[in-house]
Motif scaffolding. Structure first.
Motif, PDB file in Angstrom:
ATOM      1  N   PHE A 282      -6.824   8.620   0.004  1.00  0.00           N
ATOM      2  CA  PHE A 282      -7.736   9.614   0.575  1.00  0.00           C
ATOM      3  C   PHE A 282      -8.274  10.561  -0.486  1.00  0.00           C
ATOM      4  CE2 PHE A 282      -4.994   8.154   3.985  1.00  0.00           C
ATOM      5  CZ  PHE A 282      -5.919   7.859   4.986  1.00  0.00           C
ATOM      6  N   ASN A 283      -8.776   9.974  -1.580  1.00  0.00           N
ATOM      7  CA  ASN A 283      -9.529  10.703  -2.587  1.00  0.00           C
ATOM      8  C   ASN A 283     -10.946  10.133  -2.622  1.00  0.00           C
ATOM      9  OD1 ASN A 283      -7.957  12.764  -4.459  1.00  0.00           O
ATOM     10  ND2 ASN A 283      -6.468  11.177  -3.904  1.00  0.00           N
ATOM     11  N   LYS A 284     -11.611  10.245  -3.744  1.00  0.00           N
ATOM     12  CA  LYS A 284     -12.967   9.697  -3.902  1.00  0.00           C
ATOM     13  C   LYS A 284     -13.019   8.843  -5.160  1.00  0.00           C
ATOM     14  CE  LYS A 284     -14.941  13.777  -1.623  1.00  0.00           C
ATOM     15  NZ  LYS A 284     -15.852  14.946  -1.765  1.00  0.00           N
ATOM     16  N   ILE A 285     -11.932   8.135  -5.419  1.00  0.00           N
ATOM     17  CA  ILE A 285     -11.775   7.392  -6.664  1.00  0.00           C
ATOM     18  C   ILE A 285     -12.674   6.156  -6.654  1.00  0.00           C
ATOM     19  CG2 ILE A 285     -10.144   6.140  -8.119  1.00  0.00           C
ATOM     20  CD1 ILE A 285      -7.952   7.973  -6.909  1.00  0.00           C
ATOM     21  N   GLU A 286     -13.464   6.025  -7.708  1.00  0.00           N
ATOM     22  CA  GLU A 286     -14.396   4.903  -7.849  1.00  0.00           C
ATOM     23  C   GLU A 286     -13.919   3.950  -8.943  1.00  0.00           C
ATOM     24  OE1 GLU A 286     -18.175   6.714  -8.533  1.00  0.00           O
ATOM     25  OE2 GLU A 286     -18.459   7.221  -6.407  1.00  0.00           O
ATOM     26  N   GLY A 287     -14.594   2.805  -9.037  1.00  0.00           N
ATOM     27  CA  GLY A 287     -14.251   1.823 -10.053  1.00  0.00           C
ATOM     28  C   GLY A 287     -13.303   0.770  -9.514  1.00  0.00           C
ATOM     29  N   ASN A 288     -12.703   0.015 -10.427  1.00  0.00           N
ATOM     30  CA  ASN A 288     -11.783  -1.046 -10.045  1.00  0.00           C
ATOM     31  C   ASN A 288     -10.386  -0.492  -9.807  1.00  0.00           C
ATOM     32  OD1 ASN A 288     -13.776  -3.057 -10.361  1.00  0.00           O
ATOM     33  ND2 ASN A 288     -13.375  -3.171 -12.570  1.00  0.00           N
ATOM     34  N   ALA A 289      -9.583  -1.253  -9.079  1.00  0.00           N
ATOM     35  CA  ALA A 289      -8.180  -0.879  -8.903  1.00  0.00           C
ATOM     36  C   ALA A 289      -7.517  -0.856 -10.272  1.00  0.00           C
ATOM     37  CB  ALA A 289      -7.484  -1.876  -7.985  1.00  0.00           C
ATOM     38  N   SER A 300       7.462   0.659  -7.241  1.00  0.00           N
ATOM     39  CA  SER A 300       7.723  -0.094  -6.011  1.00  0.00           C
ATOM     40  C   SER A 300       6.775   0.276  -4.879  1.00  0.00           C
ATOM     41  CB  SER A 300       9.165   0.130  -5.550  1.00  0.00           C
ATOM     42  OG  SER A 300       9.378   1.477  -5.193  1.00  0.00           O
ATOM     43  N   SER A 301       6.106   1.433  -4.972  1.00  0.00           N
ATOM     44  CA  SER A 301       5.201   1.862  -3.906  1.00  0.00           C
ATOM     45  C   SER A 301       3.915   2.403  -4.525  1.00  0.00           C
ATOM     46  CB  SER A 301       5.860   2.947  -3.051  1.00  0.00           C
ATOM     47  OG  SER A 301       4.988   3.392  -2.030  1.00  0.00           O
ATOM     48  N   LEU A 302       2.780   1.833  -4.116  1.00  0.00           N
ATOM     49  CA  LEU A 302       1.475   2.239  -4.645  1.00  0.00           C
ATOM     50  C   LEU A 302       0.480   2.342  -3.498  1.00  0.00           C
ATOM     51  CD1 LEU A 302      -0.531   2.794  -6.962  1.00  0.00           C
ATOM     52  CD2 LEU A 302      -0.850   0.302  -7.147  1.00  0.00           C
ATOM     53  N   SER A 303      -0.132   3.518  -3.372  1.00  0.00           N
ATOM     54  CA  SER A 303      -1.175   3.713  -2.363  1.00  0.00           C
ATOM     55  C   SER A 303      -2.453   4.191  -3.028  1.00  0.00           C
ATOM     56  CB  SER A 303      -0.728   4.728  -1.309  1.00  0.00           C
ATOM     57  OG  SER A 303      -1.802   4.994  -0.406  1.00  0.00           O
ATOM     58  N   LEU A 304      -3.524   3.424  -2.817  1.00  0.00           N
ATOM     59  CA  LEU A 304      -4.870   3.787  -3.267  1.00  0.00           C
ATOM     60  C   LEU A 304      -5.821   3.718  -2.072  1.00  0.00           C
ATOM     61  CD1 LEU A 304      -4.793   1.734  -6.566  1.00  0.00           C
ATOM     62  CD2 LEU A 304      -5.043   4.213  -6.459  1.00  0.00           C
ATOM     63  N   ARG A 305      -5.288   3.904  -0.890  1.00  0.00           N
ATOM     64  CA  ARG A 305      -6.043   3.682   0.329  1.00  0.00           C
ATOM     65  C   ARG A 305      -7.144   4.721   0.515  1.00  0.00           C
ATOM     66  NH1 ARG A 305      -1.998   4.995   5.258  1.00  0.00           N
ATOM     67  NH2 ARG A 305      -3.236   3.254   6.016  1.00  0.00           N
ATOM     68  N   TYR A 306      -8.210   4.283   1.148  1.00  0.00           N
ATOM     69  CA  TYR A 306      -9.348   5.123   1.504  1.00  0.00           C
ATOM     70  C   TYR A 306      -9.876   5.918   0.314  1.00  0.00           C
ATOM     71  CZ  TYR A 306      -8.707   3.503   6.172  1.00  0.00           C
ATOM     72  OH  TYR A 306      -8.615   2.667   7.259  1.00  0.00           O
ATOM     73  N   ASN A 307     -10.298   5.114  -0.670  1.00  0.00           N
ATOM     74  CA  ASN A 307     -11.057   5.614  -1.798  1.00  0.00           C
ATOM     75  C   ASN A 307     -12.381   4.850  -1.850  1.00  0.00           C
ATOM     76  OD1 ASN A 307      -9.570   7.691  -3.592  1.00  0.00           O
ATOM     77  ND2 ASN A 307      -7.941   6.253  -3.020  1.00  0.00           N
ATOM     78  N   ARG A 308     -12.927   4.665  -3.035  1.00  0.00           N
ATOM     79  CA  ARG A 308     -14.206   3.961  -3.178  1.00  0.00           C
ATOM     80  C   ARG A 308     -14.086   2.842  -4.196  1.00  0.00           C
ATOM     81  NH1 ARG A 308     -17.927   9.506  -3.416  1.00  0.00           N
ATOM     82  NH2 ARG A 308     -17.393  10.219  -1.304  1.00  0.00           N
ATOM     83  N   ARG A 325       5.666  -1.879  -1.544  1.00  0.00           N
ATOM     84  CA  ARG A 325       4.670  -1.298  -0.626  1.00  0.00           C
ATOM     85  C   ARG A 325       3.350  -1.134  -1.372  1.00  0.00           C
ATOM     86  NH1 ARG A 325       6.034   1.915   3.630  1.00  0.00           N
ATOM     87  NH2 ARG A 325       4.793   3.643   2.838  1.00  0.00           N
ATOM     88  N   LEU A 326       2.279  -1.714  -0.806  1.00  0.00           N
ATOM     89  CA  LEU A 326       0.963  -1.651  -1.422  1.00  0.00           C
ATOM     90  C   LEU A 326      -0.076  -1.352  -0.354  1.00  0.00           C
ATOM     91  CD1 LEU A 326      -0.886  -2.071  -3.908  1.00  0.00           C
ATOM     92  CD2 LEU A 326      -1.018  -4.498  -3.252  1.00  0.00           C
ATOM     93  N   PHE A 327      -0.750  -0.213  -0.502  1.00  0.00           N
ATOM     94  CA  PHE A 327      -1.803   0.188   0.436  1.00  0.00           C
ATOM     95  C   PHE A 327      -3.119   0.288  -0.322  1.00  0.00           C
ATOM     96  CE2 PHE A 327       2.020   1.552   2.595  1.00  0.00           C
ATOM     97  CZ  PHE A 327       1.752   1.262   3.932  1.00  0.00           C
ATOM     98  N   LEU A 328      -4.006  -0.685  -0.057  1.00  0.00           N
ATOM     99  CA  LEU A 328      -5.336  -0.694  -0.661  1.00  0.00           C
ATOM    100  C   LEU A 328      -6.417  -0.656   0.420  1.00  0.00           C
ATOM    101  CD1 LEU A 328      -4.810  -3.443  -3.412  1.00  0.00           C
ATOM    102  CD2 LEU A 328      -4.763  -0.961  -3.708  1.00  0.00           C
ATOM    103  N   ASP A 329      -6.038  -0.378   1.661  1.00  0.00           N
ATOM    104  CA  ASP A 329      -6.990  -0.400   2.758  1.00  0.00           C
ATOM    105  C   ASP A 329      -8.015   0.724   2.633  1.00  0.00           C
ATOM    106  OD1 ASP A 329      -4.453   0.921   3.151  1.00  0.00           O
ATOM    107  OD2 ASP A 329      -5.137   1.525   5.137  1.00  0.00           O
ATOM    108  N   GLY A 330      -9.173   0.510   3.268  1.00  0.00           N
ATOM    109  CA  GLY A 330     -10.196   1.544   3.311  1.00  0.00           C
ATOM    110  C   GLY A 330     -11.006   1.669   2.042  1.00  0.00           C
TER     111      GLY A 330
END
Length: 387
Positions: A282-289, A300-308, A325-330
């Motif tokens: 839930f930031n505004k991060i752009e570019g590639n993962a 072990s846990s990475l969330s980049l969900r709901y960015n750009r 745990r990996l959250f790349l949704d949104g």
């Protein structure tokens, strides 16, 4: 001749009363004055009959022992029973303002008023408590600024003002608090940028405020021991630069719900890092993962969900044995997700949903929720996104 049992009872009686006589008027007068002022500042109607403050009866000495009926809880005294060393109230709903005369308790090592209804400003005179090691005023209704004088508490190891209504900037000289290990000012109304932080910090929690600006390397300079950074739900902006994740002792990072626009990640030196969990959702991060997250051996846990985010999911993520745990949704990720995520022996949970992925099996929980409509994906890529 007096029977031995009578001598025993008589001597025990004399010894008991001698000890009690010696315990009278032990407590320092200034400590008694401070305790009286403290109790007087609490609204009488908020003092429940079963509470600690209800047992504070100044017809007896606060530090006298044993405390069978009066001062049964709330204070701890020094070994010689002359000074109050701890003031730790029960969470009984006490209401009132913290008296400036608290400063008379100069031998205090712990002041803990958690889970009550104290309100008003934190008195600047609290800086006179030069022996204080733990200061906990969390879950009250204190307001106003964090007093600048707080930075004079050179022995303070733990400071917790979370869940209050404090506002304004953080003191600029916080870095002078050389003994501070734990700082929690979460859930307040603090504003402005981060100042230079105390260099011995282990845990930093400032979530759910209105802090802003970029995360500057100068704020974290010399923080070689910092393990936990919780700065979620603020208004931080700009780029999170490579130095941040290279902080040598860093283990947990929560920067979710800010306005960061870019993340730059470098490989850890010699693949040596204690980083376990990162939340940048839930930031505004752009570019590639960011590819180099896969180089952090314990992550072990990475969330980049709901960015750009755009582009493909790095194959390196699926090859990372420690990842659970990996959250790349949104985001706006495209292509086919790495097939290893859907192998029978996969241990990865989370979500890849609400992207622009192809062939993400709907029968897998990892692909929930469903992908974005193709029209949204085309618009995001200025045409048809590449597979």
């Amino acid at each position: 001749m007096v029977p031995s049992i009578i001598w025993f009872l008589l001597s025990s009686f004399i010894l008991f009363n001698t000890k009690n006589l010696g315990a009278v008027a032990l407590t320092s007068p200034q400590d008694i004055s401070a305790l009286k002022a403290f109790k007087a500042s609490v609204k009488p109607g908020s003092i429940q009959p079963w509470s600690c403050l209800a047992s504070w009866d100044f017809t007896t000495d606060p530090c006298a022992f044993p405390r069978r009926t009066h001062f049964t809880c709330g204070i701890t005294c020094s070994s010689d029973s002359t000074r109050v060393t701890q003031l730790t109230l029960d969470p009984a709903g006490y209401s009132g303002q913290l008296t400036p005369l608290i400063s008379l308790l100069t031998s205090l090592t712990i002041l803990d008023l958690v889970d009550n209804n104290f309100y008003g400003p934190i008195p600047s005179s609290i800086s006179s408590l030069i022996n204080l090691q733990t200061l906990t005023l969390s879950s009250n209704s204190f307001s106003g600024a964090v007093p600048n004088s707080i930075t004079n508490l050179k022995s303070l190891e733990s400071l917790d003002f979370s869940h209050n209504y404090l506002s304004g900037y953080l003191p600029k000289t916080m870095n002078s608090m050389s003994s501070l290990r734990r700082l929690d000012l979460s859930y307040n109304n603090l504003t402005g940028p981060l100042p230079k932080l105390p260099y011995n910090l282990l845990e930093l929690a400032l979530k759910a405020n209105f802090l802003s600006g970029s995360l500057s390397k100068s704020s974290f300079d010399m923080l070689t021991r910092i393990e936990v950074v919780e700065l979620s739900e603020n208004s931080f902006t700009g780029t999170l630069e490579p130095w941040f994740f290279l902080l040598p002792a860093l283990q947990q990072v929560d920067l979710a719900n800010n306005s960061l626009t870019r993340v730059e990640i470098s490989k850890p030196s010699n693949a040596n890092s204690d980083l376990v969990a990162v939340d940048l959702g839930f930031n505004k991060i752009e570019g590639n993962a960011p590819l180099h997250f896969a180089d952090y051996p314990l992550l072990s846990s990475l969330s980049l969900r709901y960015n750009r985010l755009r582009g493909r999911i790095p194959l390196e993520y699926s090859r990372k044995k420690s990842l659970r745990r990996l959250f790349l949704d949104g985001n706006f990720l495209i292509g086919k997700p790495p097939p290893a995520f859907f192998a029978p022996d996969t241990s990865v949970s989370g979500s890849l949903g609400d992207n622009c992925l192809q062939a993400c099996p709907g029968s897998f929980q990892l692909c929930m929720p469903s992908q974005k409509p193709s029209s949204v994906c085309k618009q995001a890529y200025g045409g048809k996104p590449r597979s």
